[in-house]
Write a protein that holds these residues in place. Structure first.
Motif, PDB file in Angstrom:
ATOM      1  N   ASP A 337       0.837  -1.197   0.000  1.00  0.00           N
ATOM      2  CA  ASP A 337       0.000   0.000   0.000  1.00  0.00           C
ATOM      3  C   ASP A 337       0.874   1.251   0.000  1.00  0.00           C
ATOM      4  N   ARG A 339       0.379   4.139   0.957  1.00  0.00           N
ATOM      5  CA  ARG A 339       0.298   4.963   2.161  1.00  0.00           C
ATOM      6  C   ARG A 339       1.346   4.579   3.201  1.00  0.00           C
ATOM      7  N   ARG A 341       4.086   2.431   2.164  1.00  0.00           N
ATOM      8  CA  ARG A 341       5.187   1.808   1.422  1.00  0.00           C
ATOM      9  C   ARG A 341       6.551   2.304   1.880  1.00  0.00           C
ATOM     10  N   THR A 351      -1.630  -3.343  -1.462  1.00  0.00           N
ATOM     11  CA  THR A 351      -2.578  -2.433  -2.089  1.00  0.00           C
ATOM     12  C   THR A 351      -3.831  -3.221  -2.440  1.00  0.00           C
ATOM     13  N   GLY A 356      -1.992  -4.927  -5.853  1.00  0.00           N
ATOM     14  CA  GLY A 356      -1.364  -5.609  -4.741  1.00  0.00           C
ATOM     15  C   GLY A 356      -0.575  -6.838  -5.150  1.00  0.00           C
TER      16      GLY A 356
END
Length: 487
Positions: A337, A339, A341, A351, A356
């Motif tokens: 993700d 946010r 990472r 993700t 993902g």
């Protein structure tokens, strides 16, 4: 009958009924004049008769004026665009690729690593870490899926392995993979190696569907094979369009039939994406993979695409806010993700969606080419492209049949092995030549500026791609073929 009427007939399943003058240049040019997509040809750089002879770089680009010349020696003949009927192998170069790649290079040179996070003004590209996501958005109509179900990463065979790592879960009872008798070799290698990797015997676990007659595998044959092996099959992996014959498989019917019997369904869409209309989400396909260098025209070896149905992309935090549940897959940093990472933590938080399933940081340079190629698709629709392709391919079929009919040969020069039903083929006609003709015909085509794929021992694959091919190109191709056959 005009072009829209031909489209309507073919889409309704009726034969096109070409008129008596269909084999004339004037008829082909009339259809071109009615083509609402004819302007898209100008979006591409097509090899010229002169450039096809080039064996060393000289700084020139086909079709561009260079010091008052155009092409080798600048003659009108050498500057004439060739006939590019090999887009099923490598698509023609979009002009936008140069702009997009130069934008990426300027960004890299100007701001260095900050290109990952900056949306540069006047650039056709988004920041590097979002380019794959942007390409997914541009591809929704291309494959019939939501952007969240699409990811651009790696290359086709790598993506097949990535998908099978998540979706092929063999056990003692269900371990078989149903495939076709003659897949593209890399697909065969991938499936075979996955079976061996899981400790099974390919001789027992690979179920190859043989064609009914000639090179065609009927839907009924596929369904019968599924029935025969349903209880022991873990996965069915077929091509959307078979590369050799050009057959377009009935994806929705086969998918539904296999899933009703508890079988995971994947599709290799290398020859289908950008060629035919697809509705992967609505058809409830589990996963699919495709390359981008054929009908999508992103360049040799360009970053490939994958589809993962939304049900397999969910990330559930309801039980543990720090350790979500999600479908197991081979994980990597760029699947994490965004946010979190760059927190550099060792807890993988994927993700949501197909993104993902990414592993590595994708090449921004390669994705620039993909984005450029997709920008042309975004100027039209797959419905419009398919409509033109139906008529373009039917016209080629009509003229090929006419050549055979007029040859008066005891044995026809060739046989079309692609399905006659327009709904069961893409923008390709595979022509099985009489034994011994392939090399001489291929030489004649090349000498006349025609690029056309040959598959030994005796098949020519003729692919008039609707983005940049004209009906006049089809007509000219047939005249060259006639000459090569001595007619």
């Amino acid at each position: 009958m005009d072009l829209p009427a031909f489209v309507e007939r073919l889409r309704s399943g009726a034969p096109p009924k070409f008129p008596a003058d269909a084999d004339s240049l004037q008829f082909a040019q009339k259809l071109d004049s009615q083509d609402s997509l004819r302007h898209l040809r100008d979006e591409f750089i097509l090899p010229t008769k002169g450039s096809l002879k080039k064996r060393a770089l000289d700084g020139t680009i086909p079709g561009e004026l260079n010091n008052g010349t155009n092409g080798v020696n600048g003659t009108a003949s050498e500057a004439e665009q060739g006939i590019y009927f090999v887009g099923n192998s490598l698509g023609a170069q979009p002009k936008a690729v140069r702009e997009y790649v130069l934008a990426q290079l300027e960004t890299w040179a100007s701001v260095g690593v900050n290109g990952h996070f900056l949306d540069m003004g006047k650039s056709p590209l988004v920041q590097w870490q979002d380019i794959a996501e942007d390409c997914a958005r541009r591809s929704a109509d291309l494959v019939g899926a939501s952007p969240d179900e699409i990811v651009y990463m790696s290359t086709l065979t790598v993506n097949l392995h990535m998908m099978m790592a998540s979706f092929y879960k063999p056990d003692a009872k269900r371990h078989k993979v149903i495939l076709e008798w003659k897949p593209f070799p890399s697909d065969h290698y991938a499936i075979e190696s996955q079976i061996v990797w899981h400790g099974h015997d390919p001789a027992k676990s690979m179920i190859k569907i043989e064609p009914d007659n000639d090179f065609i595998i009927s839907t009924e044959k596929v369904l019968a094979t599924i029935d025969e092996h349903a209880d022991s099959t873990a996965l069915i992996l077929l091509p959307g369009i078979q590369y050799y014959s050009g057959q377009f498989f009935d994806i929705p019917r086969i998918t539904a039939y296999a899933k009703e019997r508890g079988i995971v369904v994947g599709w290799d869409l290398a020859h289908a994406a950008g060629n035919v209309e697809l509705k992967l989400h609505d058809w409830d396909v589990d996963f699919a993979c495709w390359c981008t260098y054929k009908y999508i025209n992103a360049g040799p070896g360009s970053t490939a695409g994958a589809f993962v149905h939304e049900k397999y992309g969910k990330v559930d935090f309801s039980n543990d806010a720090e350790n979500p549940t999600y479908r197991p897959r081979l994980a990597g940093w760029y699947g994490g993700d965004k946010r979190v990472r760059f927190n550099m933590a060792n807890t993988f938080v994927p993700t949501a969606g197909a993104a993902g399933y990414q592993v590595s940081n994708p090449s921004a340079l390669d994705l620039a080419s993909v984005a450029a190629a997709l920008s042309i698709f975004n100027k039209t629709s797959m419905h419009e492209l398919r409509s033109k392709a139906l008529v373009l391919t039917a016209y080629a079929e009509h003229l090929l049949d006419k050549i055979n009919a007029e040859s008066n040969a005891a044995q026809p020069f060739f046989k079309i092995i692609t399905p006659r039903d327009p709904a069961r083929r893409g923008t390709q006609l595979s022509v099985l030549l009489r034994e011994g003709l392939l090399d001489s015909i291929a030489q004649a085509l090349e000498a006349n500026g025609v690029m056309c794929d040959k598959r030994k021992p005796d098949v020519l694959r003729v692919a008039p791609v609707p983005l940049y091919s004209r009906f006049e190109d089809v007509w000219k191709f047939m005249q060259i073929l006639r000459g090569a056959l001595g007619l």
